[in-house]
Write a protein that holds these residues in place. Structure first.
Motif, short mmCIF file in Angstrom:
data_model
loop_
_atom_site.label_atom_id
_atom_site.label_comp_id
_atom_site.label_asym_id
_atom_site.label_seq_id
_atom_site.Cartn_x
_atom_site.Cartn_y
_atom_site.Cartn_z
N ALA A 19 0.83 -1.21 0.00
CA ALA A 19 0.00 0.00 0.00
C ALA A 19 0.86 1.25 0.00
O ALA A 19 0.55 2.23 -0.70
CB ALA A 19 -0.93 -0.01 1.20
N ALA A 20 1.95 1.24 0.76
CA ALA A 20 2.85 2.40 0.76
C ALA A 20 3.53 2.56 -0.59
O ALA A 20 3.71 3.69 -1.08
CB ALA A 20 3.88 2.25 1.88
N SER A 21 3.91 1.46 -1.21
CA SER A 21 4.53 1.53 -2.54
C SER A 21 3.57 2.07 -3.58
O SER A 21 3.97 2.86 -4.45
CB SER A 21 5.01 0.14 -2.96
OG SER A 21 5.97 -0.35 -2.07
N ILE A 22 2.32 1.67 -3.49
CA ILE A 22 1.32 2.20 -4.42
C ILE A 22 1.19 3.71 -4.25
O ILE A 22 1.11 4.45 -5.22
CB ILE A 22 -0.04 1.48 -4.20
CG1 ILE A 22 0.03 0.06 -4.74
CG2 ILE A 22 -1.18 2.24 -4.87
CD1 ILE A 22 -1.16 -0.79 -4.42
N GLY A 23 1.21 4.16 -3.01
CA GLY A 23 1.11 5.60 -2.76
C GLY A 23 2.32 6.37 -3.24
O GLY A 23 2.20 7.53 -3.65
N LEU A 24 3.48 5.76 -3.22
CA LEU A 24 4.69 6.46 -3.62
C LEU A 24 4.90 6.48 -5.13
O LEU A 24 5.39 7.48 -5.68
CB LEU A 24 5.92 5.82 -2.96
CG LEU A 24 6.09 6.05 -1.47
CD1 LEU A 24 7.24 5.22 -0.93
CD2 LEU A 24 6.33 7.53 -1.20
N TRP A 25 4.56 5.40 -5.83
CA TRP A 25 4.97 5.27 -7.22
C TRP A 25 3.87 5.46 -8.25
O TRP A 25 4.17 5.66 -9.42
CB TRP A 25 5.62 3.91 -7.44
CG TRP A 25 6.93 3.81 -6.71
CD1 TRP A 25 7.88 4.77 -6.63
CD2 TRP A 25 7.41 2.71 -5.98
NE1 TRP A 25 8.93 4.33 -5.88
CE2 TRP A 25 8.68 3.05 -5.46
CE3 TRP A 25 6.91 1.44 -5.71
CZ2 TRP A 25 9.44 2.19 -4.70
CZ3 TRP A 25 7.68 0.58 -4.95
CH2 TRP A 25 8.93 0.96 -4.46
N LEU A 26 2.63 5.40 -7.89
CA LEU A 26 1.58 5.56 -8.89
C LEU A 26 1.16 7.02 -9.02
O LEU A 26 1.19 7.78 -8.07
CB LEU A 26 0.36 4.72 -8.53
CG LEU A 26 0.50 3.22 -8.71
CD1 LEU A 26 -0.81 2.53 -8.40
CD2 LEU A 26 0.96 2.85 -10.09
#
Length: 134
Positions: A19-26
């Motif tokens: 979820a944190a990766s989705i927030g950072l990269w999308l």
């Protein structure tokens, strides 16, 4: 029981990292409330684990009802509550990720906490009924 909670913590860490990766990269970037919602989801996770411990310990704290307890109902109550609590966590995290661009995302973990507490109360009442305390 320790292995179960260890696996749950590992799965939660992986899900939170995704979820944190989705927030950072999308693109587009999520609103500020998204990050607060992820922190609140972590708090919700800890509350859910405490609620599962509570319901589980209700089932083993039956000193005086041994001949009269409905052990099957206690077991199904605990297993069902544990499964539903895990599903609430999963649905909450999916909704947080899906609503990451909306300001109302901050209400999703609060709703998850409210549902978890409500189900904990209902499950506790069922456990007390199975122990014939009412």
């Amino acid at each position: 029981m320790n292995e179960l909670f260890g696996l749950a913590a590992l799965a939660a860490a992986i899900a939170g990292g995704v979820a944190a990766s989705i927030g950072l990269w999308l693109r587009p970037k999520p609103v500020v409330e998204y990050w607060r919602s992820l922190v609140n989801w972590g708090i919700q996770l800890l509350l859910s684990m405490a609620a599962v411990f509570w319901v589980g310990f209700l089932g083993i704290s039956t000193p005086g009802c041994s001949p009269n307890c409905d052990w099957g109902l206690l077991e199904y109550n605990f297993r069902g509550f544990m499964i539903v609590t895990a599903l609430i966590q999963l649905v909450t995290l999916l909704l947080i990720v899906a609503l990451r661009r909306h300001r109302r995302v901050r209400f999703v973990p609060l709703a998850g906490v409210a549902v978890t507490i409500g189900l904990c109360v209902v499950s506790s009442v069922v456990a007390y009924k199975a122990m014939l305390f009412f």
